[in-house]
Design a protein around this motif. Structure first.
Motif, PDB file in Angstrom:
ATOM      1  N   LYS A  23       0.811  -1.215   0.000  1.00  0.00           N
ATOM      2  CA  LYS A  23       0.000   0.000   0.000  1.00  0.00           C
ATOM      3  C   LYS A  23       0.845   1.265   0.000  1.00  0.00           C
ATOM      4  O   LYS A  23       1.904   1.320   0.628  1.00  0.00           O
ATOM      5  CB  LYS A  23      -0.933   0.007   1.212  1.00  0.00           C
ATOM      6  N   LEU A  24       0.331   2.294  -0.689  1.00  0.00           N
ATOM      7  CA  LEU A  24       0.932   3.618  -0.689  1.00  0.00           C
ATOM      8  C   LEU A  24       0.315   4.426   0.460  1.00  0.00           C
ATOM      9  O   LEU A  24      -0.744   4.071   0.988  1.00  0.00           O
ATOM     10  CB  LEU A  24       0.685   4.308  -2.023  1.00  0.00           C
ATOM     11  N   PRO A  25       0.947   5.524   0.870  1.00  0.00           N
ATOM     12  CA  PRO A  25       0.431   6.299   2.011  1.00  0.00           C
ATOM     13  C   PRO A  25      -1.042   6.655   1.941  1.00  0.00           C
ATOM     14  O   PRO A  25      -1.768   6.503   2.927  1.00  0.00           O
ATOM     15  CB  PRO A  25       1.324   7.549   1.993  1.00  0.00           C
ATOM     16  N   PHE A  26      -1.522   7.142   0.788  1.00  0.00           N
ATOM     17  CA  PHE A  26      -2.925   7.545   0.729  1.00  0.00           C
ATOM     18  C   PHE A  26      -3.876   6.361   0.875  1.00  0.00           C
ATOM     19  O   PHE A  26      -5.054   6.537   1.206  1.00  0.00           O
ATOM     20  CB  PHE A  26      -3.217   8.330  -0.556  1.00  0.00           C
ATOM     21  N   GLN A  27      -3.369   5.141   0.660  1.00  0.00           N
ATOM     22  CA  GLN A  27      -4.185   3.951   0.864  1.00  0.00           C
ATOM     23  C   GLN A  27      -4.155   3.480   2.321  1.00  0.00           C
ATOM     24  O   GLN A  27      -4.972   2.656   2.724  1.00  0.00           O
ATOM     25  CB  GLN A  27      -3.687   2.828  -0.059  1.00  0.00           C
ATOM     26  N   LEU A  28      -3.207   4.014   3.082  1.00  0.00           N
ATOM     27  CA  LEU A  28      -3.057   3.629   4.485  1.00  0.00           C
ATOM     28  C   LEU A  28      -3.707   4.610   5.457  1.00  0.00           C
ATOM     29  O   LEU A  28      -3.983   4.255   6.598  1.00  0.00           O
ATOM     30  CB  LEU A  28      -1.558   3.522   4.829  1.00  0.00           C
ATOM     31  N   TYR A  29      -3.936   5.834   5.013  1.00  0.00           N
ATOM     32  CA  TYR A  29      -4.400   6.894   5.915  1.00  0.00           C
ATOM     33  C   TYR A  29      -5.669   6.501   6.664  1.00  0.00           C
ATOM     34  O   TYR A  29      -5.812   6.741   7.861  1.00  0.00           O
ATOM     35  CB  TYR A  29      -4.623   8.179   5.124  1.00  0.00           C
ATOM     36  N   ASP A  30      -6.588   5.868   5.988  1.00  0.00           N
ATOM     37  CA  ASP A  30      -7.868   5.528   6.596  1.00  0.00           C
ATOM     38  C   ASP A  30      -7.728   4.490   7.709  1.00  0.00           C
ATOM     39  O   ASP A  30      -8.642   4.309   8.518  1.00  0.00           O
ATOM     40  CB  ASP A  30      -8.842   5.011   5.534  1.00  0.00           C
ATOM     41  N   GLU A  31      -6.584   3.822   7.786  1.00  0.00           N
ATOM     42  CA  GLU A  31      -6.392   2.799   8.804  1.00  0.00           C
ATOM     43  C   GLU A  31      -6.078   3.374  10.179  1.00  0.00           C
ATOM     44  O   GLU A  31      -6.164   2.674  11.187  1.00  0.00           O
ATOM     45  CB  GLU A  31      -5.286   1.830   8.374  1.00  0.00           C
ATOM     46  N   PHE A  32      -5.709   4.662  10.223  1.00  0.00           N
ATOM     47  CA  PHE A  32      -5.401   5.255  11.533  1.00  0.00           C
ATOM     48  C   PHE A  32      -5.987   6.652  11.722  1.00  0.00           C
ATOM     49  O   PHE A  32      -5.917   7.203  12.824  1.00  0.00           O
ATOM     50  CB  PHE A  32      -3.885   5.324  11.752  1.00  0.00           C
ATOM     51  N   ALA A  33      -6.567   7.244  10.686  1.00  0.00           N
ATOM     52  CA  ALA A  33      -7.094   8.600  10.802  1.00  0.00           C
ATOM     53  C   ALA A  33      -8.259   8.642  11.780  1.00  0.00           C
ATOM     54  O   ALA A  33      -9.119   7.758  11.763  1.00  0.00           O
ATOM     55  CB  ALA A  33      -7.548   9.109   9.443  1.00  0.00           C
ATOM     56  N   PRO A  34      -8.317   9.662  12.640  1.00  0.00           N
ATOM     57  CA  PRO A  34      -9.401   9.748  13.621  1.00  0.00           C
ATOM     58  C   PRO A  34     -10.758  10.062  13.009  1.00  0.00           C
ATOM     59  O   PRO A  34     -11.780   9.795  13.616  1.00  0.00           O
ATOM     60  CB  PRO A  34      -8.943  10.889  14.542  1.00  0.00           C
TER      61      PRO A  34
ATOM     62  N   ARG B 144     -13.073   9.497   9.530  1.00  0.00           N
ATOM     63  CA  ARG B 144     -13.114   8.725   8.293  1.00  0.00           C
ATOM     64  C   ARG B 144     -14.396   9.027   7.530  1.00  0.00           C
ATOM     65  O   ARG B 144     -15.490   8.955   8.084  1.00  0.00           O
ATOM     66  CB  ARG B 144     -13.014   7.228   8.607  1.00  0.00           C
ATOM     67  N   ASP B 145     -14.255   9.326   6.256  1.00  0.00           N
ATOM     68  CA  ASP B 145     -15.425   9.610   5.435  1.00  0.00           C
ATOM     69  C   ASP B 145     -15.552   8.629   4.275  1.00  0.00           C
ATOM     70  O   ASP B 145     -16.376   8.800   3.398  1.00  0.00           O
ATOM     71  CB  ASP B 145     -15.364  11.036   4.905  1.00  0.00           C
ATOM     72  N   GLY B 146     -14.695   7.615   4.278  1.00  0.00           N
ATOM     73  CA  GLY B 146     -14.749   6.628   3.215  1.00  0.00           C
ATOM     74  C   GLY B 146     -14.087   7.072   1.929  1.00  0.00           C
ATOM     75  O   GLY B 146     -14.111   6.350   0.931  1.00  0.00           O
ATOM     76  N   LYS B 147     -13.449   8.251   1.950  1.00  0.00           N
ATOM     77  CA  LYS B 147     -12.773   8.778   0.763  1.00  0.00           C
ATOM     78  C   LYS B 147     -11.259   8.624   0.906  1.00  0.00           C
ATOM     79  O   LYS B 147     -10.741   8.337   1.984  1.00  0.00           O
ATOM     80  CB  LYS B 147     -13.119  10.253   0.566  1.00  0.00           C
ATOM     81  N   LEU B 148     -10.555   8.849  -0.194  1.00  0.00           N
ATOM     82  CA  LEU B 148      -9.100   8.763  -0.166  1.00  0.00           C
ATOM     83  C   LEU B 148      -8.492  10.028   0.438  1.00  0.00           C
ATOM     84  O   LEU B 148      -8.944  11.132   0.184  1.00  0.00           O
ATOM     85  CB  LEU B 148      -8.550   8.552  -1.575  1.00  0.00           C
ATOM     86  N   HIS B 149      -7.455   9.852   1.208  1.00  0.00           N
ATOM     87  CA  HIS B 149      -6.667  10.904   1.829  1.00  0.00           C
ATOM     88  C   HIS B 149      -5.253  10.323   1.972  1.00  0.00           C
ATOM     89  O   HIS B 149      -5.073   9.112   1.954  1.00  0.00           O
ATOM     90  CB  HIS B 149      -7.217  11.255   3.219  1.00  0.00           C
ATOM     91  N   VAL B 150      -4.162  11.014   2.107  1.00  0.00           N
ATOM     92  CA  VAL B 150      -3.995  12.412   2.383  1.00  0.00           C
ATOM     93  C   VAL B 150      -3.228  13.008   1.194  1.00  0.00           C
ATOM     94  O   VAL B 150      -2.493  12.303   0.511  1.00  0.00           O
ATOM     95  CB  VAL B 150      -3.231  12.603   3.715  1.00  0.00           C
TER      96      VAL B 150
ATOM     97  N   ASP C 125     -12.772  17.979   6.586  1.00  0.00           N
ATOM     98  CA  ASP C 125     -12.551  17.617   7.985  1.00  0.00           C
ATOM     99  C   ASP C 125     -11.684  16.369   8.095  1.00  0.00           C
ATOM    100  O   ASP C 125     -10.790  16.284   8.943  1.00  0.00           O
ATOM    101  CB  ASP C 125     -13.886  17.382   8.692  1.00  0.00           C
ATOM    102  N   SER C 126     -11.937  15.383   7.249  1.00  0.00           N
ATOM    103  CA  SER C 126     -11.145  14.149   7.275  1.00  0.00           C
ATOM    104  C   SER C 126      -9.709  14.395   6.822  1.00  0.00           C
ATOM    105  O   SER C 126      -8.772  13.816   7.359  1.00  0.00           O
ATOM    106  CB  SER C 126     -11.800  13.081   6.396  1.00  0.00           C
ATOM    107  N   GLU C 127      -9.561  15.273   5.830  1.00  0.00           N
ATOM    108  CA  GLU C 127      -8.213  15.588   5.335  1.00  0.00           C
ATOM    109  C   GLU C 127      -7.406  16.340   6.383  1.00  0.00           C
ATOM    110  O   GLU C 127      -6.217  16.069   6.597  1.00  0.00           O
ATOM    111  CB  GLU C 127      -8.316  16.413   4.052  1.00  0.00           C
ATOM    112  N   GLN C 128      -8.045  17.276   7.077  1.00  0.00           N
ATOM    113  CA  GLN C 128      -7.348  18.091   8.066  1.00  0.00           C
ATOM    114  C   GLN C 128      -7.100  17.366   9.381  1.00  0.00           C
ATOM    115  O   GLN C 128      -6.352  17.861  10.225  1.00  0.00           O
ATOM    116  CB  GLN C 128      -8.152  19.371   8.338  1.00  0.00           C
ATOM    117  N   ALA C 129      -7.700  16.202   9.557  1.00  0.00           N
ATOM    118  CA  ALA C 129      -7.552  15.477  10.823  1.00  0.00           C
ATOM    119  C   ALA C 129      -6.096  15.158  11.134  1.00  0.00           C
ATOM    120  O   ALA C 129      -5.724  15.008  12.304  1.00  0.00           O
ATOM    121  CB  ALA C 129      -8.379  14.183  10.774  1.00  0.00           C
TER     122      ALA C 129
END
Length: 355
Positions: free
Chosen positions: A217-228, A230-236, A319-323
């Motif tokens: 996985k690349l970083p943007f595919q991993l963000y959702d695994e620890f981000a406080p 989550r909106d179901g979208k890709l980040h960061v 909000d999810s991106e800025q978390a």
């Protein structure tokens, strides 16, 4: 594809994947000697999407339709544009924006997105390291600088593993070198793992000499695994379109048109990835037919780090991106990626395309 750039924030320096844009100073886009034609000074690192649009005449058509002229030049230092009062729009990662505001006092507005943070951690084939938690503390890890993608891995290391990952201290010895040097350093045993943009390690990845950790996985595919949040979208995001607040507030209509131009380019990329990699191999650091085929396949699926649309999706998405900023505030204060509790909270604005 923006292989390198330098963001100089006083003593803070970094090399990152980037797109750098710059416009005239003042309350709005500058005007030329051609009547009311607006001018956007556009300092831009080599990029395949820009070349696609330029070669297809898309940019000239956009300029004629909007009575805007884009003056291009090359820069690797967007800080100079903002700090010197000469730039209106730059590109930087979500993680860098509050640092820029804190260091310069310049208020910004992020109004668009371009590509996701994509720098994975690599290991030698046969090594057992799957995550940072598997690497013995004190080991050397090759990185490209103290911030940028290192900032992402700093956050992930803390949130997922309780580890202190930073240049100049922490649980590992982070050794700074260029992206294109680090695959060789890793192969010869100078470090246990390396954070490298995919383009810089194409031959080694293709031959199976190096492998991507964290299940590929690349970083943007991993963000959702620890981000406080989550909106179901890709980040960061590794590259956002960010303007000075002064310019944005005076030119919001032009900001929308600017994103519409990039929407055309992104759609061109999505429809012609194989052709683009073949036509502009310099942007992907590939030379041989085998490398071109490997990179084309790599970006043809979930690994495509270009966004589908440059428009910010919603306040929920923002909000999810800025978390990630809240996590950065909880880092070790000695970390280059630490944010003070009173760090600025830059504006992110979700614009709407015309019609």
């Amino acid at each position: 594809m923006h292989l390198t750039r330098r963001l100089r924030l006083t003593a803070l320096g970094t090399t990152v994947a980037v797109l750098a844009l710059a416009g005239c100073g003042g309350d709005g886009a500058g005007t030329s000697g051609d009547g009311d034609t607006k001018v956007i000074r556009f300092a831009f690192a080599p990029d395949p999407v820009w070349d696609l649009m330029d070669d297809a005449g898309v940019i000239k058509k956009w300029e004629r339709e909007n009575n805007v002229r884009i003056e291009t030049s090359t820069t690797w230092d967007e800080f100079t544009y903002f700090a010197g009062g000469h730039g209106d729009i730059v590109s930087m990662s979500t993680q860098e924006t509050p640092v820029l505001e804190a260091e310069t006092g310049i208020k910004t507005v992020t109004f668009g997105k371009y590509n996701y943070q994509r720098v994975p951690l690599l290991r030698r084939a046969g090594d057992s390291y799957e995550t940072l938690a598997d690497i013995p503390k004190g080991s050397k890890i090759c990185v490209s600088g103290p911030t940028s993608n290192t900032a992402f891995w700093t956050v992930l290391a803390k949130e997922m593993h309780g580890l202190d990952y930073r240049v100049g201290g922490g649980d590992f010895q982070l050794v700074v070198n260029d992206h294109f040097v680090n695959p060789t350093n890793l192969l010869r045993g100078d470090c246990a793992a390396a954070a490298v943009i995919p383009e810089a390690a194409v031959p080694q990845l293709r031959k199976g000499q190096l492998e991507i950790m964290y299940g590929g996985k690349l970083p943007f595919q991993l963000y959702d695994e620890f981000a406080p949040k989550r909106d179901g979208k890709l980040h960061v995001l590794g590259n956002n379109f960010t303007a000075t607040e002064k310019w944005f507030d005076a030119n919001q209509d032009l900001a929308v048109k600017f994103l519409e131009l990039w929407q055309v380019g992104i759609e061109m990329w999505k429809k012609s990835k194989a052709t683009t990699v073949t036509k502009y191999p310099q942007h992907f650091s590939v030379e041989s037919k085998e490398d071109i085929e490997f990179m084309t396949e790599f970006v043809n699926g979930a690994n495509d780090w270009f966004v589908d649309s440059p428009f910010l999706e919603s306040q929920e998405w923002i909000d999810s991106e800025q978390a990630i900023w809240e996590i950065m505030k909880n880092l070790n204060p000695g970390n280059a990626n630490y944010l003070a509790a009173d760090a600025p909270t830059p504006r992110f604005v979700a614009l709407t395309p015309r019609g």
